[in-house]
Design a protein around this motif. Structure first.
Motif, PDB file in Angstrom:
ATOM      1  N   CYS A  78       0.824  -1.211   0.000  1.00 12.76           N
ATOM      2  CA  CYS A  78       0.000   0.000   0.000  1.00 12.76           C
ATOM      3  C   CYS A  78       0.853   1.253   0.000  1.00 12.76           C
ATOM      4  O   CYS A  78       0.389   2.342  -0.286  1.00 12.76           O
ATOM      5  N   GLN A  79       2.120   1.105   0.371  1.00 10.66           N
ATOM      6  CA  GLN A  79       3.120   2.183   0.320  1.00 10.66           C
ATOM      7  C   GLN A  79       2.885   3.281   1.350  1.00 10.66           C
ATOM      8  O   GLN A  79       3.468   4.362   1.235  1.00 10.66           O
ATOM      9  N   LEU A  80       2.033   3.021   2.350  1.00 11.33           N
ATOM     10  CA  LEU A  80       1.851   4.031   3.398  1.00 11.33           C
ATOM     11  C   LEU A  80       3.159   4.265   4.161  1.00 11.33           C
ATOM     12  O   LEU A  80       3.494   5.397   4.509  1.00 11.33           O
ATOM     13  N   CYS A  81       3.879   3.184   4.423  1.00 11.12           N
ATOM     14  CA  CYS A  81       5.138   3.342   5.156  1.00 11.12           C
ATOM     15  C   CYS A  81       6.147   4.151   4.353  1.00 11.12           C
ATOM     16  O   CYS A  81       6.875   4.978   4.880  1.00 11.12           O
ATOM     17  N   GLU A  82       6.137   3.928   3.046  1.00 10.66           N
ATOM     18  CA  GLU A  82       7.036   4.685   2.184  1.00 10.66           C
ATOM     19  C   GLU A  82       6.726   6.177   2.266  1.00 10.66           C
ATOM     20  O   GLU A  82       7.631   7.011   2.267  1.00 10.66           O
ATOM     21  N   PHE A  83       5.416   6.503   2.332  1.00  8.15           N
ATOM     22  CA  PHE A  83       5.029   7.917   2.371  1.00  8.15           C
ATOM     23  C   PHE A  83       5.308   8.533   3.730  1.00  8.15           C
ATOM     24  O   PHE A  83       5.659   9.698   3.818  1.00  8.15           O
ATOM     25  N   ILE A  84       5.122   7.777   4.809  1.00  8.12           N
ATOM     26  CA  ILE A  84       5.266   8.391   6.131  1.00  8.12           C
ATOM     27  C   ILE A  84       6.718   8.458   6.576  1.00  8.12           C
ATOM     28  O   ILE A  84       7.074   9.282   7.409  1.00  8.12           O
ATOM     29  N   PRO A  86       9.987   9.444   7.622  1.00 10.29           N
ATOM     30  CA  PRO A  86      10.572  10.802   7.634  1.00 10.29           C
ATOM     31  C   PRO A  86      11.877  10.906   6.858  1.00 10.29           C
ATOM     32  O   PRO A  86      12.054  11.873   6.123  1.00 10.29           O
ATOM     33  N   PRO A  87      12.804   9.979   6.965  1.00 12.09           N
ATOM     34  CA  PRO A  87      14.034  10.124   6.176  1.00 12.09           C
ATOM     35  C   PRO A  87      13.947   9.488   4.794  1.00 12.09           C
ATOM     36  O   PRO A  87      14.953   9.394   4.109  1.00 12.09           O
ATOM     37  N   PHE A 113      11.201  -4.448  -1.941  1.00 18.62           N
ATOM     38  CA  PHE A 113      10.952  -3.677  -0.725  1.00 18.62           C
ATOM     39  C   PHE A 113      12.322  -3.410  -0.112  1.00 18.62           C
ATOM     40  O   PHE A 113      12.939  -4.302   0.451  1.00 18.62           O
ATOM     41  N   ASP A 114      12.842  -2.192  -0.276  1.00 18.94           N
ATOM     42  CA  ASP A 114      14.189  -1.878   0.227  1.00 18.94           C
ATOM     43  C   ASP A 114      14.106  -0.878   1.376  1.00 18.94           C
ATOM     44  O   ASP A 114      13.374   0.112   1.280  1.00 18.94           O
ATOM     45  N   ILE A 115      14.841  -1.146   2.440  1.00 21.16           N
ATOM     46  CA  ILE A 115      14.997  -0.145   3.498  1.00 21.16           C
ATOM     47  C   ILE A 115      16.475   0.198   3.590  1.00 21.16           C
ATOM     48  O   ILE A 115      17.304  -0.677   3.815  1.00 21.16           O
ATOM     49  N   ASP A 116      16.769   1.481   3.375  1.00 19.13           N
ATOM     50  CA  ASP A 116      18.163   1.931   3.457  1.00 19.13           C
ATOM     51  C   ASP A 116      18.498   2.155   4.928  1.00 19.13           C
ATOM     52  O   ASP A 116      18.057   3.129   5.534  1.00 19.13           O
ATOM     53  N   MET A 117      19.278   1.267   5.489  1.00 19.74           N
ATOM     54  CA  MET A 117      19.546   1.348   6.930  1.00 19.74           C
ATOM     55  C   MET A 117      20.497   2.487   7.295  1.00 19.74           C
ATOM     56  O   MET A 117      20.678   2.797   8.467  1.00 19.74           O
ATOM     57  N   ILE A 118      21.123   3.110   6.277  1.00 27.50           N
ATOM     58  CA  ILE A 118      21.908   4.306   6.587  1.00 27.50           C
ATOM     59  C   ILE A 118      20.965   5.467   6.871  1.00 27.50           C
ATOM     60  O   ILE A 118      21.247   6.335   7.662  1.00 27.50           O
ATOM     61  N   ARG A 119      19.802   5.440   6.184  1.00 33.14           N
ATOM     62  CA  ARG A 119      18.846   6.532   6.352  1.00 33.14           C
ATOM     63  C   ARG A 119      17.927   6.309   7.541  1.00 33.14           C
ATOM     64  O   ARG A 119      17.510   7.278   8.180  1.00 33.14           O
ATOM     65  N   CYS A 120      17.591   5.063   7.811  1.00 36.72           N
ATOM     66  CA  CYS A 120      16.578   4.753   8.830  1.00 36.72           C
ATOM     67  C   CYS A 120      16.936   5.403  10.169  1.00 36.72           C
ATOM     68  O   CYS A 120      18.081   5.375  10.606  1.00 36.72           O
ATOM     69  N   ILE A 121      15.916   6.021  10.790  1.00 36.93           N
ATOM     70  CA  ILE A 121      16.157   6.643  12.094  1.00 36.93           C
ATOM     71  C   ILE A 121      15.447   5.884  13.212  1.00 36.93           C
ATOM     72  O   ILE A 121      15.336   6.385  14.328  1.00 36.93           O
ATOM     73  N   TYR A 122      14.935   4.708  12.906  1.00 35.57           N
ATOM     74  CA  TYR A 122      14.322   3.838  13.930  1.00 35.57           C
ATOM     75  C   TYR A 122      13.188   4.548  14.674  1.00 35.57           C
ATOM     76  O   TYR A 122      13.044   4.403  15.869  1.00 35.57           O
ATOM     77  N   CYS A 123      12.379   5.345  13.949  1.00 36.00           N
ATOM     78  CA  CYS A 123      11.326   6.093  14.613  1.00 36.00           C
ATOM     79  C   CYS A 123      10.102   5.229  14.849  1.00 36.00           C
ATOM     80  O   CYS A 123       9.292   5.518  15.735  1.00 36.00           O
ATOM     81  N   GLY A 124       9.895   4.205  14.024  1.00 37.99           N
ATOM     82  CA  GLY A 124       8.765   3.311  14.241  1.00 37.99           C
ATOM     83  C   GLY A 124       7.478   3.779  13.612  1.00 37.99           C
ATOM     84  O   GLY A 124       6.424   3.193  13.840  1.00 37.99           O
TER      85      GLY A 124
END
Lengths: 176, 359
Positions: A78-84, A86-87, A113-124
């Motif tokens: 659904c790409q909601l996580c992609e939109f929300i 922050p980084p 489905f890629d998550i760039d862990m350099i960008r991730c800020i672990y906000c949840g």
């Protein structure tokens, strides 16, 4: 209102500063002795000793995707996580589920489905926004890599970290 | 030309300065970090080698491989000269310190000068040039303030440092450090006159001015080596890093090591003058005279004693650094000029009177 601090009246030998030196050294040497005789232990030698079993329930580590009890990937792209996000760490390429698939009525799933862990800020926020309860923050915190490419978690890696979670939502369950 | 003397001197220089003092400088950095860590309930560097003992090697390699950056706005010539001028005088003063009695009939001092303490003070006062040039040529306000503070501090405390040992020289009637130590070995250390001729009323009474000298000397030594509680030249909370703010890589390391080398030499001088140098307490294994034959293993024990004392004194330096807060600048100047200068002068007069009474 001004507060007048009453300064202690020093005796002549206290003004010499030398007794203060020994009083101070009693404090510092006390710490020295107690740490050398291992009476106090403060530091954890990190890579050898870990604190993993004490991590709190609400700890937010690496985000990961989960599958349900039927081995179906929960994510419906659904790409909601992609939109929300922050980084903007998440990149999803959706695809249609072919008609002959067992889960054809779900209609959509992520192709990548890629998550760039350099960008991730672990906000949840991804976990909070997900309507399908497909993405969770796990307790993995030591995410390392020797290149930027290695730090991008792809779908396979995300499912490997996430594993299986059962009995959360039963929207797509055949029995219902 | 007597080749024997030259070869012996070269061996002594190589062994004492390059194989003992320089590694001691590196190890004292490690000791400083470990002791400060223990005092603050931390661990300190413990990864490189057993107990982190090779940390000094790792640091050295790091300093050598780092980018050696010279800012554009500095005066290049003096900027390059300053680090050397800090390190070299500190090591030069090694020359007159007697680090042992004798070994195979050879005196364990590089240069057996008859003006030992004067040589030390004249060379050690050159250190201030390194700091002034560093502060001035860096052409930045923090370096400049650090340099100026350091200059006035070192000049102020050199006076009390020099005056504080005058009573000692009056008592021994001697400027040769080797013979001063020999005298202490037989007749009791300056601060601990408990054997030989020191064990008398005269010895005990004369210990009073020596004790005052010792306190002034040690405190001035803290100020001279720019260490806490007198580290105003580089106080990190105000001046970034003081006079070496603009320095990087090995040039910074030279300042850093120069400070520790000065600390080791200062400890060595304090041990030699006040705590009996290489001699064991209560006259054990003391040679009967400065030229008396002693077995080689006595010589080795004396060398070991000297270094044990120096290491103990360095540990004292380190513990004091992590115990006391920094003085305010006006307090520092007041302590130097109003108290120590007067007390040291008074101490000289007191010693003269005492020596006149106990002829």
């Amino acid at each position: 209102m001004a507060i007048i601090v009453q300064r202690p009246k020093l005796k002549w030998w206290e003004q010499l500063y030398i007794p203060a030196l020994f009083i101070g050294m009693r404090v510092t040497l006390g710490h020295l002795v107690s740490i050398l005789s291992r009476k106090t232990k403060v530091t954890m030698q990190y890579p050898e000793e870990k604190w993993d079993e004490h991590l709190p329930e609400h700890y937010r580590g690496a985000p990961a995707l989960v599958t349900d009890e039927h081995d179906r990937e929960r994510c419906v792209a659904c790409q909601l996580c992609e939109f929300i996000c922050p980084p903007r760490a998440i990149t999803i390429k959706p695809e249609e589920i072919p008609g002959d698939d067992k889960w054809a009525k779900v209609e959509k799933r992520p192709r990548t489905f890629d998550i760039d862990m350099i960008r991730c800020i672990y906000c949840g926020l991804c976990e909070e926004v997900c309507p399908e309860q497909a993405i969770f923050l796990r307790k993995d915190y030591a995410i390392t890599g020797t290149s930027r490419a290695e730090m991008v978690h792809d779908k396979e890696k995300l499912y490997q970290i996430g594993g299986v979670r059962v009995g959360l939502v039963n929207k797509w369950n055949e029995l219902k | 030309m007597d080749w024997h003397i030259i070869i012996a001197a070269v061996i002594k220089i190589v062994v004492f300065v390059f194989l003992v003092t320089l590694p001691m400088v590196a190890m004292s950095v490690w000791a400083e970090r470990r002791v400060s860590a223990a005092i603050q309930d931390r661990v300190g560097p413990n990864r490189v080698g057993p107990f982190g003992l090779l940390q000094a090697v790792a640091d050295g390699i790091k300093f050598l491989l780092k980018e050696d950056f010279t800012p554009n706005h500095v005066n290049k010539f003096y900027f390059w000269l300053a680090p050397a001028l800090t390190m070299v005088p500190a090591l030069l003063t090694c020359a007159v310190l007697p680090f042992g009695s004798q070994l195979f009939g050879e005196k364990m001092v590089i240069a057996d000068l008859d003006v030992g303490p004067l040589f030390v003070f004249s060379i050690a006062s050159l250190t201030v040039y390194g700091i002034v040039l560093a502060g001035w040529s860096s052409n930045s306000k923090y370096s400049f303030l650090g340099g100026v503070r350091s200059t006035s501090q070192m000049i102020s405390y050199e006076i009390s440092l020099g005056l504080s040992i005058v009573p000692l020289i009056m008592i021994y009637g001697e400027l040769n450090l080797g013979r001063i130590v020999q005298e202490q070995a037989i007749n009791g250390w300056a601060l601990l006159p408990l054997w030989g001729e020191g064990l008398s009323l005269k010895g005990f009474i004369l210990a009073i001015p020596i004790f005052i000298s010792f306190i002034i000397f040690t405190t001035s030594m803290f100020a001279e080596t720019n260490r806490l509680p007198f580290d105003l030249p580089e106080c990190e909370t105000e001046l970034v890093a003081g006079y070496h703010t603009e320095y990087s890589s090995m040039k910074f390391a030279l300042f850093f090591l120069g400070e520790y080398a000065a600390m080791i030499i200062g400890s060595g001088l304090a041990v030699t003058l006040f705590l009996g140098g290489w001699s064991l307490p209560f006259g054990w294994l003391a040679p009967s005279g400065i030229d008396a034959e002693i077995p080689w293993w006595h010589g080795l024990i004396h060398i070991g004693t000297y270094f044990a004392k120096v290491i103990g004194f360095i540990l004292f330096f380190i513990v004091v650094r992590w115990t006391l807060p920094r003085f305010r600048y006006d307090q520092l100047m007041r302590l130097g000029w109003v108290f120590f200068f007067e007390i040291a002068l008074f101490n000289v007069v007191l010693t003269a009177i005492l020596l006149a009474i106990f002829k």
